[in-house]
Design an enzyme around this catalytic site. Structure first.
Site, PDB file in Angstrom:
ATOM      1  N   GLY A 223       0.819  -1.257   0.040  1.00 56.30           N
ATOM      2  CA  GLY A 223       0.124  -0.014   0.000  1.00 56.30           C
ATOM      3  C   GLY A 223       0.896   1.273   0.037  1.00 56.30           C
ATOM      4  N   ARG A 280      -2.740  13.899  -4.957  1.00 59.42           N
ATOM      5  CA  ARG A 280      -3.331  14.271  -6.624  1.00 59.42           C
ATOM      6  C   ARG A 280      -4.706  14.684  -6.722  1.00 59.42           C
ATOM      7  NH1 ARG A 280      -1.692   8.424  -9.630  1.00 59.42           N
ATOM      8  NH2 ARG A 280      -3.607   7.823  -8.779  1.00 59.42           N
ATOM      9  N   ASP A 357      -6.149  -0.156 -17.390  1.00 63.05           N
ATOM     10  CA  ASP A 357      -6.375   0.524 -15.965  1.00 63.05           C
ATOM     11  C   ASP A 357      -5.516   1.680 -15.812  1.00 63.05           C
ATOM     12  OD1 ASP A 357      -4.205  -1.770 -16.015  1.00 63.05           O
ATOM     13  OD2 ASP A 357      -3.694  -0.670 -14.224  1.00 63.05           O
TER      14      ASP A 357
END
Length: 604
Positions: A223, A280, A357
């Site tokens: 992660g 972001r 993706d």
């Protein structure tokens, strides 16, 4: 000067819903999670009590919008999405196969060590998020952008999607890699959507933390994102924006002292790096894979719901009530994807991982990984060392765009009748022409050509041929053509400081190309040499984020010297202007010798 935001009564009523929790200091993950558990078990309507009422679509409170000097009244909301798009009913955060939903609730995992702010984008903070730059200096901001604190009104989410992608089998040699295969469930494995912000211009922006911890989609990952890749993403997101290429933006970059272990080149050499997080922002993070996974599992009602939501929110030219709306949607995506890839090519940008993706439905550049800007012109340029078969080489990006759009069409097909399928297939067939037309326009502009001439294609192709044969620098060849005078070209008098042109001038066909080029420039109506140079200099950048420049900044950053990160930030904000510090750093000079051995990979 102090800036203030005035919120009228409708916002204050919403805030009173949290007053008791606020007085108790409830901002940590555990308590907010408990609060959300009960909310998410109810209906979407019930959920509204805990959402940001000031940020609803079409129903936003009017406000006297100025830059906020604190986060006290600065809010985001997830309501608009969650009210329409289903959330995974399982609230525990563990890796699993997820079905029949778009998102899973997932809270960021705070770092255990101290967190430092490496860089912020003043433009993103002030022009997109309505935050004064001074906000970045306060503790609450650091906690927010590192994932330690959650804003009221925010429900952190991880997005479920799939995709066709490069698959790196670590246990196999590079020659055994498989490319472009269905990878099944992927999703936000280390990113957390923390809400939507509507700014004073009425624009909605989705905020996402990258590197902020595990989610149900983390697969075998931890992660986290490391400082190395986070510096590259932060810098390139902003650099692409100032090159006028549609892209996600980067608001901030923080680094911790938490250890993150990475095998950077998949060769068994595991080393310790530091965890980092990038905040972001984008108008949307939906991608082709967002639709693919729903079709793959036969979740067609959900596919229709998601598509209608995306069209309603992000495709104003498409009427969501029209029976042919999905065909119209596909037509826009095909056209905008062709435009985006042509823009990439015009600055020598190779994305490096053009999986479905990683392809935005809004046709913006997202997910910066093993990208690279070409040094010498080479259609086989591949920045990603994991792509041994050169599937995603720069010269193949247009073809990969076609492949990805075909996969998008396959995802849409279950919702189309036979007539619509035929129309959509015809739209896809037009993609090569759309791409080439835009590519041609861009390169004509790069050469300062006005009007139309039959031999323009030959002029462009001949230049690229000379550049390839002489290994001329892509960026500086065009830039130096923007700076050299026609008289200097006519005399073949190439000054030494025009080093890229000097190198290309050694080819025997260079004089013939110059002659054709100068003849073509004479056909420009109402043009002068000074106007040509001025026009070309505003089109051809002097500075791009070359991999060696990013690597130099990374190496210093890993020693807690962030000076070059900030220098690159300043330079890349004005890529078309000469910058004295950039010239001193060699950013417009030939690449240093060590750069030839530089490699980047998907490991981040």
């Amino acid at each position: 000067m102090t800036h203030r935001i005035r919120f009228p009564l409708c916002f204050l009523i919403w805030r009173l819903c949290f007053l008791c929790l606020y007085l108790l200091g409830v901002t940590d993950h555990a308590n907010v999670h408990c609060m959300l558990q009960s909310v998410l078990k109810g209906s979407a309507h019930g959920m509204h009590l805990f959402s940001n009422k000031s940020n609803q679509d079409q129903g936003y409170c009017e406000r006297d919008a100025r830059l906020a000097s604190s986060l006290d009244f600065w809010t985001v909301s997830s309501e608009n999405m969650i009210a329409v798009l289903p959330v995974d009913p399982v609230k525990e955060n563990y890796v699993r196969k997820v079905k029949n939903c778009i998102f899973s609730v997932a809270f960021p995992t705070p770092f255990k060590s101290r967190v430092r702010l490496v860089a912020v984008s003043k433009e993103v903070l002030e022009h997109i998020l309505d935050l004064d730059l001074s906000v970045s200096e306060i503790d609450d901001f650091i906690k927010l952008v590192s994932g330690e604190k959650i804003l009221f009104g925010s429900i952190p989410l991880a997005h479920r999607y799939g995709g066709h992608q490069v698959r790196v089998a670590v246990s196999l040699p590079l020659s055994d890699h498989n490319f472009g295969i269905w990878a099944d469930q992927l999703g936000d494995g280390r990113a957390h959507f923390i809400g939507i912000y509507m700014n004073r211009q009425g624009e909605k922006w989705e905020l996402q933390l990258k590197g902020s911890g595990k989610t149900p989609y983390s697969r075998d990952g931890d992660g986290r994102a490391v400082l190395r890749s986070s510096v590259r993403e932060f810098l390139c997101s902003e650099a692409m924006h100032y090159l006028r290429i549609p892209t996600s933006r980067a608001a901030s970059l923080v680094v911790s002292d938490d250890a993150v272990w990475r095998d950077q080149f998949y060769n068994g050499n595991i080393r310790k790096e530091r965890g980092a997080v990038v905040l972001r922002v984008a108008k949307s993070w939906f991608r082709i894979g967002s639709l693919e996974i729903l079709t793959h599992y036969g979740e067609l009602d959900l596919l229709r719901t998601l598509l209608d939501f995306i069209i309603q929110e992000h495709f104003p030219s498409v009427d969501v009530k029209e029976p042919d709306r999905y065909v119209d949607f596909f037509s826009v995506v095909v056209s905008e994807t062709a435009q985006l890839i042509a823009l990439w090519m015009s600055v020598g940008f190779a994305h490096g991982v053009c999986n479905t993706d990683n392809f935005s439905l809004l046709s913006i550049t997202i997910d910066y990984g093993p990208f690279g800007f070409m040094e010498v012109y080479n259609p086989d340029f591949v920045p990603n060392t994991s792509d041994d078969e050169k599937r995603y080489k720069i010269g193949n990006q247009a073809n990969i765009g076609m492949f990805n759009l075909h996969k998008l069409l396959q995802a849409l097909n279950p919702l189309l009748d036979s007539r619509q399928k035929q129309l959509a297939a015809q739209i896809l067939d037009r993609y090569p022409v759309l791409y080439y037309t835009r590519f041609r326009e861009l390169f004509k502009t790069k050469l300062g050509l006005l009007g139309e001439r039959e031999d323009d294609d030959d002029l462009i192709a001949s230049l690229l041929y000379l550049m390839q044969k002489t290994e001329a620098d892509f960026t500086m060849t065009f830039r130096q053509l923007s700076e050299i005078s026609q008289s200097q070209l006519l005399e073949l008098n190439i000054p030494k400081h025009f080093w890229a042109l000097k190198k290309m001038s050694k080819h025997e066909l260079f004089p013939a190309w110059v002659s054709e080029y100068l003849l073509r420039l004479k056909s420009n109506m109402n043009d002068s040499d000074s106007e040509r140079r001025k026009r070309m200099a505003s089109t051809n950048p002097r500075y791009v984020l070359r991999n060696w420049m990013a690597e130099s900044a990374v190496q210093k950053a890993e020693k807690n010297d962030f000076s070059e990160v900030r220098l690159l930030q300043q330079v890349l904000r004005h890529p078309f202007q000469v910058h004295s510090a950039a010239e001193k750093a060699g950013y417009s000079s030939p690449a240093p010798s060590w750069a030839k051995d530089l490699r980047v990979s998907c490991s981040s």
